[in-house]
Scaffold this active site. Structure first.
Site, PDB file in Angstrom:
ATOM      1  CG  ASN A   9      42.272  50.660  38.704  1.00 39.15           C
ATOM      2  OD1 ASN A   9      41.545  51.380  39.390  1.00 39.15           O
ATOM      3  ND2 ASN A   9      41.857  49.516  38.167  1.00 39.15           N
ATOM      4  CE  LYS A  11      42.532  46.292  40.826  1.00 40.42           C
ATOM      5  NZ  LYS A  11      42.215  45.044  40.189  1.00 40.42           N
ATOM      6  CG  HIS A  93      39.046  47.496  35.285  1.00 42.39           C
ATOM      7  ND1 HIS A  93      38.808  46.308  35.957  1.00 42.39           N
ATOM      8  CD2 HIS A  93      40.361  47.775  35.482  1.00 42.39           C
ATOM      9  CE1 HIS A  93      39.920  45.907  36.540  1.00 42.39           C
ATOM     10  NE2 HIS A  93      40.880  46.774  36.268  1.00 42.39           N
ATOM     11  CD  GLU A  95      38.732  44.659  39.225  1.00 42.73           C
ATOM     12  OE1 GLU A  95      38.598  45.834  39.604  1.00 42.73           O
ATOM     13  OE2 GLU A  95      39.805  44.029  39.347  1.00 42.73           O
ATOM     14  CD  GLU A 164      43.954  46.339  33.228  1.00 44.30           C
ATOM     15  OE1 GLU A 164      44.876  46.808  33.902  1.00 44.30           O
ATOM     16  OE2 GLU A 164      42.791  46.282  33.640  1.00 44.30           O
ATOM     17  N   GLY A 170      45.109  41.084  39.531  1.00 42.72           N
ATOM     18  CA  GLY A 170      44.987  40.835  40.967  1.00 42.72           C
ATOM     19  C   GLY A 170      45.304  39.403  41.384  1.00 42.72           C
ATOM     20  CB  SER A 209      49.992  40.531  38.397  1.00 42.63           C
ATOM     21  OG  SER A 209      48.772  40.078  38.953  1.00 42.63           O
TER      22      SER A 209
END
Ligand code: PEP
Length: 248
Positions: A9, A11, A93, A95, A164, A170, A209
């Site tokens: 991904n 991003k 996701h 985010e 996740e 991150g 991560s």
């Protein structure tokens, strides 16, 4: 054992100068003994498709609209992506849930749009640190997945799930293999309830991560069928090391 899937991904990262050597290195390393995909920002999808053309490498988007078409400025439909051979779309996701207010219902509708167009949705679920500390992890991920099952139960075996934990994305903080496996087992049981004999074949990826150093241990867990890789998918040597850990 299910063939594992390693999906990058990117991003909102990349540039034409950086993408080219990264994609070339991924292409050069094949064939791989696991499925490999790159989910890039929309403007770069054609470049990824071209770099992977004629190979078994796949590419995907990081989102898709829940709508078929219409006055939805800025959105991209699953049908448009499918026209170009898009294989995966990440949906839900954290985010997007956090910064774009995506609800469980919106994620379920996006999952349906992807499936209707032959795109495999990678459905992300995961708890925040506050939710984990409050002992709500199981309840949160089950609620997120239940919304998707509610709308897509008839073809739930076609999805990929990505666990996740938000606190691990991150941040450099990875869930321990035991923590991740415990949640994956919960999700597997929920899928089993919805899809009985097909549940074992539904891929449940871990994301948060994952890197070259911790991938092997995470991927060795019984219910971890691959990884959704953010930061480490932008560094060719790290991404290739994760792929080789998945191929073992
Ligand atoms: C992600 O964005 O899906 C992700 C897992 O990011 P990272 O690997 O950087 O934590």
């Amino acid at each position: 054992m299910t063939r594992k899937l390693v999906a990058g991904n990117w991003k909102m990262h990349g540039s034409r100068a950086a993408n080219e050597p990264l994609l070339a290195t991924i292409h050069q390393g094949r064939p791989y003994d696991c499925d490999v995909a790159v989910c890039a920002p929309f403007p770069y999808l054609a470049e990824v498709a071209l770099a992977f053309a004629g190979s078994e490498l796949r590419w995907g988007a990081q989102d898709c609209s829940s709508h078929e078409q219409g006055a939805y400025t800025g959105e991209v439909s699953a049908a448009m992506l499918a026209e170009f051979g898009c294989r995966y779309a990440i949906v839900g996701h954290s985010e997007r849930r956090q910064y774009h207010g995506e609800t469980d219902e919106a994620v379920a509708a996006k999952t349906a749009a992807a499936l209707a167009n032959g795109i495999t949705p990678i459905v992300c679920v995961g708890e925040t640190l506050a939710q984990r500390e409050a002992g709500q992890t199981e309840e949160v991920v089950k609620r997120q997945l239940a919304a998707v099952i509610h709308v897509n139960g008839h073809c739930i075996s076609e999805i990929v799930v990505a666990y996740e934990p938000v606190w691990a994305i991150g941040t450099g903080k990875t869930a321990t293999p035991e923590q991740a496996q415990a949640v994956h087992a919960v999700l597997r049981a929920q899928l089993h309830h919805a899809a009985s004999e097909h549940a074992a074949a539904i891929k449940i990826l871990y994301g948060g991560s994952m890197n070259a150093a911790n991938a092997a241990e995470l991927l060795a867990q019984a219910d971890i069928d691959g990884g959704l890789i953010g930061g480490a998918s932008l560094k060719a040597p790290d991404f290739l090391q994760i792929i080789s850990a998945a191929a073992r």
